[in-house]
Scaffold this motif. Structure first.
Motif, short mmCIF file in Angstrom:
data_model
loop_
_atom_site.label_atom_id
_atom_site.label_comp_id
_atom_site.label_asym_id
_atom_site.label_seq_id
_atom_site.Cartn_x
_atom_site.Cartn_y
_atom_site.Cartn_z
N ALA A 132 0.85 -1.19 0.00
CA ALA A 132 0.00 0.00 0.00
C ALA A 132 0.88 1.24 0.00
CB ALA A 132 -0.89 -0.01 1.24
N ARG A 133 0.33 2.36 -0.48
CA ARG A 133 1.04 3.63 -0.33
C ARG A 133 0.53 4.33 0.94
NH1 ARG A 133 -2.54 7.66 -1.20
NH2 ARG A 133 -4.24 7.30 -2.71
N ALA A 134 1.28 5.29 1.41
CA ALA A 134 0.83 6.07 2.56
C ALA A 134 -0.33 6.96 2.11
CB ALA A 134 1.97 6.91 3.10
N LEU A 135 -1.31 7.15 3.00
CA LEU A 135 -2.45 8.01 2.67
C LEU A 135 -2.11 9.46 2.96
CD1 LEU A 135 -5.44 5.96 4.19
CD2 LEU A 135 -4.48 5.83 1.88
N THR A 136 -2.82 10.37 2.29
CA THR A 136 -2.67 11.79 2.63
C THR A 136 -3.41 12.05 3.95
OG1 THR A 136 -4.71 12.36 1.50
CG2 THR A 136 -2.69 12.41 0.17
N ASP A 137 -3.16 13.21 4.55
CA ASP A 137 -3.85 13.55 5.80
C ASP A 137 -5.36 13.48 5.63
OD1 ASP A 137 -1.53 13.91 7.15
OD2 ASP A 137 -1.50 16.11 6.97
N ALA A 138 -5.86 14.03 4.51
CA ALA A 138 -7.31 14.07 4.29
C ALA A 138 -7.86 12.65 4.12
CB ALA A 138 -7.62 14.92 3.05
N GLU A 139 -7.13 11.83 3.36
CA GLU A 139 -7.59 10.45 3.16
C GLU A 139 -7.61 9.71 4.50
OE1 GLU A 139 -6.11 8.93 -1.20
OE2 GLU A 139 -4.58 9.35 0.28
N ARG A 140 -6.57 9.94 5.30
CA ARG A 140 -6.46 9.22 6.57
C ARG A 140 -7.61 9.59 7.51
NH1 ARG A 140 -0.87 9.50 7.82
NH2 ARG A 140 -1.20 11.59 8.64
N ALA A 141 -7.92 10.89 7.56
CA ALA A 141 -9.02 11.32 8.44
C ALA A 141 -10.34 10.74 7.97
CB ALA A 141 -9.08 12.85 8.46
N ALA A 142 -10.56 10.73 6.66
CA ALA A 142 -11.82 10.19 6.12
C ALA A 142 -11.90 8.69 6.40
CB ALA A 142 -11.88 10.46 4.62
N PRO A 149 16.37 13.44 3.51
CA PRO A 149 15.24 12.85 4.20
C PRO A 149 14.11 12.48 3.24
CG PRO A 149 15.32 15.22 4.57
CD PRO A 149 16.53 14.87 3.77
N ALA A 150 13.38 11.41 3.57
CA ALA A 150 12.24 11.02 2.76
C ALA A 150 11.10 12.00 2.98
CB ALA A 150 11.79 9.62 3.16
N ALA A 151 10.23 12.12 1.99
CA ALA A 151 9.06 12.98 2.14
C ALA A 151 8.18 12.42 3.25
CB ALA A 151 8.28 13.01 0.84
N PRO A 152 7.56 13.31 4.06
CA PRO A 152 6.67 12.79 5.09
C PRO A 152 5.54 11.99 4.46
CG PRO A 152 6.97 15.17 5.28
CD PRO A 152 7.62 14.74 4.01
N ALA A 153 5.15 10.92 5.13
CA ALA A 153 4.12 10.04 4.58
C ALA A 153 2.83 10.80 4.30
CB ALA A 153 3.84 8.91 5.56
N SER A 154 2.50 11.73 5.19
CA SER A 154 1.21 12.39 5.08
C SER A 154 1.09 13.23 3.83
CB SER A 154 1.00 13.28 6.31
OG SER A 154 2.06 14.18 6.40
N SER A 155 2.19 13.62 3.22
CA SER A 155 2.11 14.47 2.05
C SER A 155 2.36 13.70 0.78
CB SER A 155 3.14 15.60 2.16
OG SER A 155 4.43 15.03 2.11
N ALA A 156 2.29 12.39 0.86
CA ALA A 156 2.74 11.61 -0.29
C ALA A 156 1.65 10.75 -0.89
CB ALA A 156 3.91 10.72 0.11
N PRO A 157 0.87 11.31 -1.82
CA PRO A 157 -0.08 10.46 -2.51
C PRO A 157 0.59 9.54 -3.50
CG PRO A 157 -0.23 12.72 -3.34
CD PRO A 157 0.77 12.70 -2.23
N SER A 158 1.87 9.81 -3.79
CA SER A 158 2.60 8.95 -4.71
C SER A 158 3.02 7.67 -4.00
CB SER A 158 3.85 9.67 -5.20
OG SER A 158 4.61 10.03 -4.09
N ALA A 159 3.61 6.73 -4.73
CA ALA A 159 3.99 5.44 -4.16
C ALA A 159 5.00 5.61 -3.04
CB ALA A 159 4.59 4.56 -5.24
N PRO A 160 4.91 4.80 -1.98
CA PRO A 160 5.87 4.87 -0.88
C PRO A 160 7.16 4.17 -1.27
CG PRO A 160 4.41 3.06 -0.52
CD PRO A 160 3.96 3.72 -1.80
#
Ligand code: NAD
Length: 417
Positions: free
Chosen positions: A228-238, A378-389
């Motif tokens: 799975a990829r990491a979800l965005t903040d909005a996706e995670r809250a929903a 540093p890697a991009a924070p997961a919360s801002s990454a709709p792209s593949a992890p």
């Protein structure tokens, strides 16, 4: 090749890298096997069983005489101090969550081979896939732990003393561990539902007799390499809000969600916990020092909330079934060792995608691209990454744990689950 098996020193680690049966097989392939005294004792494999299989029992100081050291977990400072330059060490080294270990192994000039980085989508890597073998065991054990902690029956029971309705079990995350948890809970008679952000798992869930829950607020979140990829903040809250409705309708929730190289996503919030009925049970297989899938869970700890909900933070479940997990791991590590041993000598062919995927240090340097690129920035924070992890199975992709300001930068890793 001379191959040594060490006694594990990780906390509560009961597994051993080779079982006697695997010793016999490696010997018949021409290898000489040395086993540290007591290495298999916690998994119920006595020293005599290794001797009978043709292994030579050794003391801890003698491991440096081998060409390759096999272990399940990670070497501690004492073992690294004993290693000889040019030696190979195989284990579930989890360097993505602790890059410092890779640096220490590079300083020791050993060739470190990390089984958790096996490119799992290569069909020739399947016999070496220790993540899957150990996740299978963990999923099975999680369902048993849930059943044992639940104050009611899992199956429908009709007796003269009354009828018990079957337990409603929800499995969140349907990778290897989740599917095994579903199968085990079903065999115990529970009514099982499951959810994953990768909709392609629906068919597997349904083939096990469970129903697949589809969320309307979150779309597909498949990443690369089957992960799975990491979800965005909005996706995670929903996702958390919509999942809460489902969670409160279940008696037992088993969570297994992971995103490679990141902290596990929170799927069960404290408000969802508050809305659950007294007597409900959660087993959080994502529990880690970084936090787990269930808010407030901690690895190795069981807590009961004020409203009577039991939260079990899983911690190295494969170790609790050490005989079975060691036998499976032994097949995985033996396959990889045999694959890398050509004409009786240990070889490192970095043109081979499988080998390049698992070798993290060589000739005094960290060489795995997922680690060398992670060091570069540093890697991009997961919360801002709709792209593949980051995909650890892809050696061309950089990976690093999601930074967590509340935690130490190099958390210890849980092995094998
Ligand atoms: P994992 O431990 O990385 O994650 C467990 C599950 O959590 C995954 O199914 C993932 O989709 C899910 N997940 C992650 N974030 C989530 C979220 N926010 N909400 C809900 N679910 C979430 O996964 P794994 O068990 O190691 O398996 C990963 C994949 O690799 C699977 O598709 C598996 O079939 C595949 N695999 C393939 C091979 C092969 O091709 N030979 C071998 C082994 C595994």
């Amino acid at each position: 090749m001379k191959v040594a098996v060490v006694k594990e020193t990780g906390p509560a680690e009961r597994r051993v890298a080779l079982v006697p049966e695997a010793v016999a097989k490696l010997r018949s392939a021409g290898h000489e096997i040395f086993v540290e005294r007591g290495a298999g004792a916690s998994a119920f494999f006595p020293d005599e069983a290794y001797s009978d299989a043709g292994a030579t029992l050794i003391g801890p100081d003698q491991v440096c005489e081998a060409d390759a050291i096999l272990m399940v977990g990670r070497p501690d400072a004492t073992l690294i101090g004993r290693m000889r330059a040019g030696q190979a060490v195989f284990g579930l080294l989890t360097p993505l969550t602790d890059p410092e270990l890779a640096n220490r192994l590079a300083q020791a000039s050993v060739t470190a081979v990390s089984l958790d980085l096996i490119p799992r989508t290569l069909s020739r890597a399947q016999p070496m896939d220790a993540l899957s073998s150990q996740a299978n065991i963990a999923g099975y054990k999680a369902a048993l732990l849930a059943a044992a902690a639940f104050g009611r029956f899992f199956p429908l029971l009709i007796t003269a003393a009354g009828t018990a309705r079957p337990a409603k079990v929800l499995v969140l995350g349907t990778g290897v561990a989740g599917l095994q948890a579903i199968g085990t809970a079903r065999r115990l008679g529970a009514v099982v539902s499951a959810y994953d952000v990768r909709p392609e798992t629906r068919a597997e869930v349904e083939s096990l007799g469970a129903s697949f829950i589809e969320l309307t607020s979150v779309g597909e979140a498949s990443g690369t390499g089957g992960y799975a990829r990491a979800l965005t903040d909005a996706e995670r809250a929903a996702q958390q809000a919509e999942l809460a409705d489902h969670i409160t309708k279940h008696d037992v929730v088993i969570t297994t969600a992971q995103v490679p190289g990141r902290r596990p996503p929170v799927l069960v919030t404290s408000s969802a916990l508050k809305a659950m009925a007294a007597g409900s049970v959660l087993v959080d297989m994502g529990a880690s020092v970084l936090g787990g899938n269930v808010e407030g869970s901690a690895p190795g700890e069981t807590v009961v909330t004020d409203n009577g909900v039991t939260i079990i933070g899983a911690d190295n479940l494969p170790s609790t079934m050490a005989a079975a997990s060691s036998a499976m791991y032994a097949r995985n590590v033996s396959s990889l060792l045999t694959y890398m041993a050509k004409d009786g000598a240990f070889t490192v062919d970095l043109d081979d995608e499988l080998v390049a995927g698992v070798v993290i240090t060589r000739d005094g340097a960290v060489i795995h691209p997922a680690l060398t690129k992670a060091e570069a920035g540093p890697a991009a924070p997961a919360s801002s990454a709709p792209s593949a992890p980051p995909d650890p199975s892809d050696p061309s992709v950089a990976s690093a744990p999601e930074p967590d300001p509340a935690q130490s930068p190099t958390p210890p890793a849980a092995n094998g689950d």
